[in-house]
Write a protein that holds these residues in place. Structure first.
Motif: not given
Length: 181
Positions: A66-77
């Motif tokens: 469930e929390w995996a999509p939240l990891l996308w933003l830091p990777v893009c940052l």
């Protein structure tokens, strides 16, 4: 091609050249310590690590964490400043207009672009097959698979777009000392 079409294309190429030269004069003094081949290779390695992290986020999303999509933003940052640093350190040769490059540089750039396009096609095809077969297997009811497929597709575009700069940054020798001053 009619005269008006060729004039439009010529004017656009002249505009691109002026814009590139203006940007180059602005950024030519940025990151002087990162313009060596060794440092550019560090940036290429960092981009590869970021792409692996993106893949890990996509795989994690596929399995429904469930929390995996939240990891996308830091990777893009993290991706954005590394990508900008690589482009600045390599002189943005991957998208330079032909008017500012010599024949050897044009040949290198075009070869790197060709490889980048092939990489993007291949990875995009894998992402498309993932989505197509996943939709057939799950009857289109798996939102996690769709989100992961979107990540994989975006990765294909990013990797394909970054590949020319990564190749040129990796293969080009150190600039002349006179060019850095």
């Amino acid at each position: 091609m009619t005269d008006s079409q060729s004039n439009l294309i010529d004017r656009y190429q002249q505009y691109r050249t002026r814009r590139f030269l203006a940007n180059e004069s602005q950024t030519s003094s940025w990151l002087p310590g990162w313009r060596t081949q060794k440092r550019r290779r560090i940036l290429v390695g960092a981009l590869l690590a970021i792409f692996v992290a993106m893949l890990a986020v996509g795989v994690t999303c596929h399995f429904g964490v469930e929390w995996a999509p939240l990891l996308w933003l830091p990777v893009c940052l993290v991706f954005m400043p590394v990508w900008v640093a690589l482009r600045v350190a390599s002189g943005r040769q991957d998208d330079a207009p032909e008017a500012v490059l010599d024949e050897f540089e044009i040949d290198q750039r075009n070869g790197a672009r060709s490889i980048g396009f092939a990489v993007m096609q291949s990875l995009g095809l894998i992402a498309a097959f993932y989505l197509i077969f996943g939709a057939v297997i799950t009857n289109g009811d798996n939102g996690d698979m769709v989100y992961a497929g979107g990540i994989f597709t975006l990765m294909a575009v990013l990797i394909g777009g970054c590949t020319p700069a990564m190749i040129l940054a990796w293969t080009r020798p150190d600039p002349d000392v006179d060019d850095l001053s």
